[in-house]
Design an enzyme around this catalytic site. Structure first.
Site, PDB file in Angstrom:
ATOM      1  N   LYS A  92       8.949  28.261  28.934  1.00 48.34           N
ATOM      2  CA  LYS A  92       9.594  26.934  29.002  1.00 48.34           C
ATOM      3  C   LYS A  92      11.028  27.070  29.512  1.00 48.34           C
ATOM      4  CE  LYS A  92      10.688  27.396  24.086  1.00 48.34           C
ATOM      5  NZ  LYS A  92      10.288  27.034  22.717  1.00 48.34           N
TER       6      LYS A  92
ATOM      7  N   ARG B  49       9.093  19.902  12.148  1.00 44.34           N
ATOM      8  CA  ARG B  49       9.500  19.470  13.479  1.00 44.34           C
ATOM      9  C   ARG B  49       8.272  18.832  14.112  1.00 44.34           C
ATOM     10  NH1 ARG B  49      11.857  23.677  17.966  1.00 44.34           N
ATOM     11  NH2 ARG B  49       9.673  24.297  17.981  1.00 44.34           N
TER      12      ARG B  49
ATOM     13  N   TYR C 298      44.311  25.889  30.611  1.00 43.37           N
ATOM     14  CA  TYR C 298      44.431  24.590  29.946  1.00 43.37           C
ATOM     15  C   TYR C 298      44.941  24.734  28.516  1.00 43.37           C
ATOM     16  CZ  TYR C 298      41.967  22.142  33.677  1.00 43.37           C
ATOM     17  OH  TYR C 298      41.606  21.592  34.872  1.00 43.37           O
TER      18      TYR C 298
ATOM     19  N   MET D 297      35.991  24.620  33.895  1.00 39.85           N
ATOM     20  CA  MET D 297      34.697  24.231  34.445  1.00 39.85           C
ATOM     21  C   MET D 297      34.182  25.260  35.465  1.00 39.85           C
ATOM     22  SD  MET D 297      33.703  20.824  36.603  1.00 39.85           S
ATOM     23  CE  MET D 297      34.251  19.692  35.342  1.00 39.85           C
TER      24      MET D 297
HETATM   25  C1  LIG Z   1      10.097  28.283  22.101  1.00 39.53           C
HETATM   26  C2  LIG Z   1       8.888  28.513  21.301  1.00 39.53           C
HETATM   27  C3  LIG Z   1       8.304  29.792  21.250  1.00 39.53           C
HETATM   28  C4  LIG Z   1       8.998  31.033  21.798  1.00 39.53           C
HETATM   29  O1  LIG Z   1      10.038  31.335  20.898  1.00 39.53           O
HETATM   30  P1  LIG Z   1      11.021  32.614  21.030  1.00 39.53           P
HETATM   31  O2  LIG Z   1      11.835  32.534  19.798  1.00 39.53           O
HETATM   32  O3  LIG Z   1      11.810  32.391  22.263  1.00 39.53           O
HETATM   33  O4  LIG Z   1      10.174  33.812  21.114  1.00 39.53           O
HETATM   34  C5  LIG Z   1       7.078  29.930  20.604  1.00 39.53           C
HETATM   35  N1  LIG Z   1       6.493  28.864  20.010  1.00 39.53           N
HETATM   36  C6  LIG Z   1       7.041  27.627  20.005  1.00 39.53           C
HETATM   37  C7  LIG Z   1       6.340  26.513  19.320  1.00 39.53           C
HETATM   38  C8  LIG Z   1       8.264  27.413  20.639  1.00 39.53           C
HETATM   39  O5  LIG Z   1       8.829  26.190  20.616  1.00 39.53           O
END
Ligand SMILES: *Cc1c(COP(=O)(O)O)cnc(C)c1O
Length: 380
Positions: free
Chosen positions: A43, A141, A263, A316
Site C-alpha cells: 500500500k 479500527r 526561520y 520547505m
Molecule cells: C499496513 C498493514 C499491514 C502491514 O503492516 P507493517 O506493519 O507495515 O508490516 C498488514 N496488515 C494490515 C491490515 C495493514 O493495515
C-alpha cells in the site's frame, strides 16, 4: 530536449534497491513457521518505493499475494503482476464492485454492509467471487465484532453467495512484544477464524512475524520490514536498507558564533560554523519536526564517513547541515549528502521527529529524481 540530465535538475535523488526488497522478502519467508506463506503489503505506493518496480521484483522472487489499502492501488498491482492474488485492506467502497471484479481484486470485507453489498453483486453476476473477511480482535479500527463474526458464521445464505478465501485480523500493539494485548488478540483470532475452517488465516504484519511462529498462521503480510524498516520498537533491525535519499549542496557558508540560522533563528551557532545548505526540505518528506533548535538537537545527515547534524529549522525546500568537522576537500557545491539511507536510518530520524519510520518512507518526496539501482553501487 535539453542536454542536461533530469537528475542534475532535481534537488535530490531517491534510489530504491528492489533486489534488497526481494532479499528482505526471502529472509522473512525463510523464518516462518511450518505451512505459513509470505505475502507482501504494498500500500501507499509500496511505502514510497513505487508499486510497479517493487511488485515486479517481489513477483519474480515468488511472492504471489499482495495487500493494498485502496482499490486504485490494487489496479496498479494488477498491471505489474497479472497472475497475483490481490487483497484490498480498506474493503469494498460503495458501488465499486464491478471495478474489483474487472481487476480481479478481492475486498477485505470488514462490516456487514460491505458483506451484503459483495454478496448482492455476486448473486447479480451469478458468480461466487473471492473475498476476505476482517475480524476485529481488539484494535477497534476495521473488522467484524465477535458477535457479527458469529452471525456471519451462521448465515449460510450470505456465505454461499461468495467465496470466503481468507480471514484476517490486525495486531494493535505488535511493535511491543511484551504487550498483553498480543496474546489476547492471538487467542481471539484462533476462536473467530475457527468459525470459517475453509478460509486461509492471516494475522501477522511485520511485527507479528517477529513475535514468533504462533502468530504466523497460514499467511503473513509484512510491509515495513520489506522496506528495511523497524518492525519492533526495541530490537536490532535485521532487515537490509532499501532506499536512499541524497540531496545536493546548494551553498556552503560560514556563520559566526552567536548568530542564528534559518526561520525563527531557532538554533544559535556556538562556534564559527561551516554550514552546507542542501536542497531537500519538508515538502520532500524530510519532516520539519526533525529540525534542530537551542532546546533540542535535530536529526543528522551523512557525507563520506561523517555524520552531520541538521542545524536550525527544516524549510520547505532546504535544510542546513553542520559540516564544520568535515574535511573541506569533501565539500563542494553540487555534492550529495545522504539524508536517509544505509548510514542514516529512517528510524533514527523518526525518533528525533517523534514519529515512526513508516511516516518517513511513505512521505518520500515526488520531487526527487528517482532511480532503481543497488544501493551499494551508488556513489556517495
Ligand atoms: C499496513 C498493514 C499491514 C502491514 O503492516 P507493517 O506493519 O507495515 O508490516 C498488514 N496488515 C494490515 C491490515 C495493514 O493495515
Amino acid at each position: 530536449m535539453s542536454s542536461v540530465s533530469p537528475e542534475a535538475l532535481a534537488g535530490g535523488v531517491l534510489t530504491v534497491d528492489t533486489a534488497a526488497i526481494a532479499d528482505n522478502w526471502r529472509a522473512l519467508a525463510g523464518q516462518l513457521g511450518p505451512g505459513a506463506r509470505c505475502a507482501a503489503t504494498v500500500k501507499a505506493d509500496a511505502y514510497g518505493c513505487g508499486i510497479p518496480a517493487t511488485v515486479r521484483a517481489l513477483a519474480a522472487s515468488g511472492c504471489d499475494t499482495f495487500f493494498v489499502a485502496l482499490p486504485a492501488e490494487g489496479i496498479a498491482v494488477r498491471e505489474a503482476a497479472p497472475g497475483a492474488t490481490i487483497y484490498v485492506l480498506d474493503g469494498l467502497f460503495p458501488g465499486t464492485a464491478p471495478a474489483y471484479a474487472e481487476a480481479r481484486l478481492r475486498p477485505v470485507l470488514g462490516s456487514l454492509p460491505e458483506l451484503e453489498e459483495w454478496a448482492l453483486f455476486c448473486r447479480s453476476r451469478k458468480v461466487r467471487l473471492e473475498a476476505a473477511v476482517h475480524v476485529d480482535t481488539g484494535m477497534n479500527r476495521l473488522g467484524l465484532t465477535e458477535q457479527e463474526a458469529e452471525r456471519l458464521a451462521g448465515d449460510r445464505d450470505l456465505l454461499d453467495s461468495f467465496a470466503l478465501a481468507l480471514v484476517i485480523s490486525h495486531l494493535a500493539c505488535g511493535a511491543e512484544p511484551g504487550h498483553p494485548l498480543n496474546r489476547q488478540q492471538l487467542e481471539r483470532f484462533r476462536t473467530l477464524s475457527g468459525h470459517f475452517p475453509d478460509a486461509v488465516r492471516s494475522l501477522a504484519n511485520s511485527a507479528g512475524i517477529f513475535l514468533g511462529a504462533d502468530y504466523h498462521f497460514d499467511l503473513v503480510r509484512p510491509g515495513i520490514a520489506l522496506y528495511g524498516g523497524k518492525a519492533l520498537d526495541s530490537f536490532d533491525n535485521p532487515m537490509r536498507p532499501v532506499a536512499r535519499v541524497e540531496a545536493r549542496i546548494l551553498q556552503l557558508r560560514t556563520v559566526r558564533a552567536g548568530e542564528g540560522v534559518g526561520y525563527g533563528l531557532a538554533q544559535t551557532v556556538r562556534r564559527d560554523t561551516r554550514l552546507a545548505v542542501v536542497a531537500a526540505g519538508y515538502a520532500d518528506g524530510l519532516l520539519r519536526r526533525a529540525g534542530g533548535s537551542d532546546d533540542r538537537p535535530g536529526g543528522h545527515g551523512w557525507i563520506v564517513g561523517h555524520r552531520v547534524p541538521v542545524f536550525g529549522r527544516i524549510s520547505m525546500d532546504m535544510q542546513a547541515l553542520d559540516v564544520t568537522d568535515v574535511p573541506a576537500a569533501l565539500l563542494r557545491r553540487g555534492a550529495m549528502v545522504e539524508l536517509i539511507g544505509p548510514h542514516v536510518a529512517a528510524s533514527e530520524l523518526a525518533a528525533v521527529a517523534d514519529t515512526i519510520d513508516y511516516e518517513y518512507l511513505t512521505a518520500l518526496g515526488r520531487r526527487f529524481h528517482r532511480r532503481y539501482a543497488p544501493l551499494a553501487e551508488v556513489a556517495g
